[in-house]
Write a protein that holds these residues in place. Structure first.
Motif, PDB file in Angstrom:
ATOM      1  N   ALA A 143       0.843  -1.200   0.000  1.00 12.97           N
ATOM      2  CA  ALA A 143       0.000   0.000   0.000  1.00 12.97           C
ATOM      3  C   ALA A 143       0.869   1.238   0.000  1.00 12.97           C
ATOM      4  O   ALA A 143       2.054   1.198   0.321  1.00 12.97           O
ATOM      5  N   ALA A 144       0.283   2.349  -0.376  1.00 12.43           N
ATOM      6  CA  ALA A 144       1.014   3.609  -0.318  1.00 12.43           C
ATOM      7  C   ALA A 144       1.356   3.923   1.139  1.00 12.43           C
ATOM      8  O   ALA A 144       0.595   3.630   2.057  1.00 12.43           O
ATOM      9  N   ALA A 145       2.521   4.520   1.337  1.00 12.49           N
ATOM     10  CA  ALA A 145       2.958   4.881   2.684  1.00 12.49           C
ATOM     11  C   ALA A 145       3.271   6.375   2.713  1.00 12.49           C
ATOM     12  O   ALA A 145       3.886   6.910   1.787  1.00 12.49           O
ATOM     13  N   VAL A 146       2.859   7.023   3.786  1.00  7.50           N
ATOM     14  CA  VAL A 146       3.060   8.464   3.946  1.00  7.50           C
ATOM     15  C   VAL A 146       3.739   8.716   5.280  1.00  7.50           C
ATOM     16  O   VAL A 146       3.286   8.218   6.314  1.00  7.50           O
ATOM     17  N   ALA A 147       4.827   9.469   5.261  1.00  7.24           N
ATOM     18  CA  ALA A 147       5.488   9.879   6.497  1.00  7.24           C
ATOM     19  C   ALA A 147       4.898  11.204   6.963  1.00  7.24           C
ATOM     20  O   ALA A 147       4.866  12.175   6.205  1.00  7.24           O
ATOM     21  N   LEU A 148       4.403  11.216   8.188  1.00 10.72           N
ATOM     22  CA  LEU A 148       3.895  12.433   8.815  1.00 10.72           C
ATOM     23  C   LEU A 148       4.790  12.748   9.999  1.00 10.72           C
ATOM     24  O   LEU A 148       4.856  11.976  10.957  1.00 10.72           O
ATOM     25  N   VAL A 149       5.497  13.855   9.933  1.00 17.75           N
ATOM     26  CA  VAL A 149       6.476  14.186  10.965  1.00 17.75           C
ATOM     27  C   VAL A 149       6.316  15.646  11.369  1.00 17.75           C
ATOM     28  O   VAL A 149       5.651  16.432  10.683  1.00 17.75           O
ATOM     29  N   GLY A 150       6.950  16.000  12.483  1.00 18.56           N
ATOM     30  CA  GLY A 150       6.859  17.383  12.922  1.00 18.56           C
ATOM     31  C   GLY A 150       7.463  17.581  14.290  1.00 18.56           C
ATOM     32  O   GLY A 150       8.103  16.694  14.858  1.00 18.56           O
ATOM     33  N   GLY A 172      -8.251   5.228   4.812  1.00 17.41           N
ATOM     34  CA  GLY A 172      -8.334   4.997   3.375  1.00 17.41           C
ATOM     35  C   GLY A 172      -7.338   3.989   2.857  1.00 17.41           C
ATOM     36  O   GLY A 172      -7.287   3.749   1.645  1.00 17.41           O
ATOM     37  N   GLY A 173      -6.515   3.401   3.727  1.00 15.97           N
ATOM     38  CA  GLY A 173      -5.608   2.340   3.300  1.00 15.97           C
ATOM     39  C   GLY A 173      -4.145   2.684   3.295  1.00 15.97           C
ATOM     40  O   GLY A 173      -3.308   1.825   3.002  1.00 15.97           O
ATOM     41  N   ALA A 174      -3.776   3.921   3.608  1.00 14.89           N
ATOM     42  CA  ALA A 174      -2.357   4.295   3.617  1.00 14.89           C
ATOM     43  C   ALA A 174      -1.674   3.779   4.880  1.00 14.89           C
ATOM     44  O   ALA A 174      -2.297   3.658   5.936  1.00 14.89           O
ATOM     45  N   THR A 175      -0.400   3.472   4.762  1.00 16.09           N
ATOM     46  CA  THR A 175       0.438   3.161   5.914  1.00 16.09           C
ATOM     47  C   THR A 175       1.058   4.460   6.403  1.00 16.09           C
ATOM     48  O   THR A 175       1.645   5.203   5.618  1.00 16.09           O
ATOM     49  N   ILE A 176       0.931   4.741   7.701  1.00 16.59           N
ATOM     50  CA  ILE A 176       1.445   5.978   8.284  1.00 16.59           C
ATOM     51  C   ILE A 176       2.804   5.696   8.926  1.00 16.59           C
ATOM     52  O   ILE A 176       2.919   4.834   9.796  1.00 16.59           O
ATOM     53  N   VAL A 177       3.823   6.433   8.494  1.00 15.45           N
ATOM     54  CA  VAL A 177       5.187   6.264   8.996  1.00 15.45           C
ATOM     55  C   VAL A 177       5.559   7.492   9.818  1.00 15.45           C
ATOM     56  O   VAL A 177       5.342   8.623   9.380  1.00 15.45           O
ATOM     57  N   SER A 178       6.117   7.269  11.008  1.00 12.38           N
ATOM     58  CA  SER A 178       6.584   8.387  11.809  1.00 12.38           C
ATOM     59  C   SER A 178       7.608   7.884  12.817  1.00 12.38           C
ATOM     60  O   SER A 178       7.951   6.690  12.828  1.00 12.38           O
ATOM     61  N   GLY A 179       8.065   8.798  13.688  1.00 10.59           N
ATOM     62  CA  GLY A 179       9.178   8.468  14.553  1.00 10.59           C
ATOM     63  C   GLY A 179       8.880   8.252  16.012  1.00 10.59           C
ATOM     64  O   GLY A 179       9.808   8.144  16.820  1.00 10.59           O
ATOM     65  N   ALA A 180       7.589   8.203  16.386  1.00 12.35           N
ATOM     66  CA  ALA A 180       7.174   7.871  17.756  1.00 12.35           C
ATOM     67  C   ALA A 180       7.595   8.892  18.804  1.00 12.35           C
ATOM     68  O   ALA A 180       7.534   8.604  19.998  1.00 12.35           O
ATOM     69  N   ALA A 181       8.022  10.082  18.393  1.00 11.79           N
ATOM     70  CA  ALA A 181       8.368  11.116  19.362  1.00 11.79           C
ATOM     71  C   ALA A 181       7.101  11.781  19.890  1.00 11.79           C
ATOM     72  O   ALA A 181       6.003  11.575  19.364  1.00 11.79           O
TER      73      ALA A 181
END
Length: 392
Positions: A143-150, A172-181
């Motif tokens: 599936a498409a993957a999107v990184a959400l960071v900030g 909607g099916g996207a994989t959410i990638v982030s850094g757990a901060a």
């Protein structure tokens, strides 16, 4: 040195290998595990020798007293300096491997079915292995993957936008990638868990320990629906260098990176830089021009040629999803189903998902996702008895 393994090493390697789709033999897997202990993240000399000779042969060369291998890009000086970095850790591997086995972590290496081939774009700076807890099926390219960071010091505005983007995209099916901060990362992960979506948390330390400690429940929930991973072995402490280096993994694991809120010198700009270097689409959420918390986002829009992101549809367009395809929904579809679910709820009497599905005529799985999204902005609330409409 790695051509044959002792019985205990064989048992540990077998315990760490994925249950299915293990593509590397035990000697190569063991060598990659040791390389992850020997090196700091992103070690280009190690990556070069592994790429040219294979992990097991490269490890034998590193632990021997010989001169640099005959690789055109590698000088004798760089080889000597690299070995000086690695050799103090030559005997440090038993504890991390045993700890990983005890906690049930898995070691994923190139060639395994679960190896995320997006990481191969990092070239010689790709990790030799990944230490993973959770569902390995969240790692491949399905599936498409999107990184959400900030920013860690996020404002209420940033937290809300991150939650809304992550919740709608994950539903909607996207994989959410982030850094757990803390801050934006945590808001994205929590929204993903709330809608029962699939997420990837990339840690700067070993996967056996939650960092920060207050995110233990969040990471446990995330690992049940997705994965928590690290390139450093169990027992490794998160350091400033490792935080910066893990950002390249976040960018590489995603088809696009979106910075939701960031100050002028935020570490999220480091992730944005990696995404740009990889040629991955990059977006940023605008904020008030008077807000220091959004100065980094405005910098991305101005200096990094980032795309302005104001909604989940903007992210879908950034990634290149076909919003007309069946896997994606039109805004009218979402609005209609949302209205039907809200209409099926009472402001006073809690109702379970099955009852809401019966009253709304929307399938139960869809009801669960929509309720999760609606909970993010307080339009619905839940307790042990079920769901009800929130206060207007």
């Amino acid at each position: 040195m790695t051509s044959s393994l002792g019985q205990r090493a064989r048992e540990v390697v077998a315990a760490l290998a994925p249950a299915s789709g293990a593509g590397a033999d035990e000697v190569e897997r063991y060598a990659r595990a040791r390389w992850s202990v020997l090196t700091e993240p992103g070690d280009g000399v190690a990556g070069l020798v592994i790429a040219r000779r294979g992990a097991a042969a490269a490890l034998d060369l590193a632990l021997s007293d010989g001169s640099a291998p005959d690789i055109p890009e590698l000088s004798e000086r760089d080889w000597r300096r690299a070995r000086a970095r690695w050799l103090p850790r030559r005997d440090d591997h038993p504890y991390p491997l045993e700890l990983a086995r005890r906690i049930g972590a898995q070691l994923v290496v190139p060639g395994d079915e679960a190896w995320p081939v997006r990481l191969d774009d990092l070239g010689v700076h790709a990790p030799p292995a990944l230490w993973v807890r959770g569902r390995l099926d969240a790692l491949p390219e399905a599936a498409a993957a999107v990184a959400l960071v900030g920013a860690r010091a996020a404002t209420a505005y940033g937290v809300r936008v991150a939650a809304e983007l992550a919740g709608e995209l994950a539903a909607g099916g996207a994989t959410i990638v982030s850094g757990a901060a803390v801050g934006i990362d945590a808001a994205a992960h929590r929204a993903c868990v709330t809608v029962e979506g699939r997420g990837i948390a990339v840690l700067a330390g070993g996967v056996e320990k939650s960092y920060p400690a207050g995110h233990a429940d969040l990471l446990a929930n995330l690992s049940r629906q997705g994965v928590v991973l690290s390139e450093v072995p169990c027992g490794a402490a998160p350091t400033k260098w490792r935080f910066l280096q893990r950002n390249r993994l976040i960018a590489a694991l995603a088809d696009a990176t979106v910075v939701v809120e960031a100050g002028w010198r935020s570490g999220s700009l480091n992730t944005a830089g990696h995404a740009a270097a990889l040629g991955r689409p990059l977006g940023a959420v605008p904020g008030p021009v008077t807000s220091a918390a959004s100065a980094g986002c405005h910098r991305i829009l101005r200096d990094y040629d980032g795309r302005c992101i104001t909604s989940a549809d903007d992210v879908r367009e950034l990634v290149g999803w076909d919003v007309a395809a069946k896997t994606m929904e039109t805004p009218m579809d979402r609005t209609d189903d949302t209205t039907r679910v809200i209409d099926a709820l009472s402001p006073r009497s809690p109702r379970d998902v099955a009852e809401v599905a019966r009253r709304s005529g929307v399938e139960a799985d869809r009801v669960s996702s929509l309720l999760g999204l609606l909970a993010l902005d307080g339009r619905v609330v839940s307790d042990a008895r079920g769901w009800r409409r929130g206060m207007p």
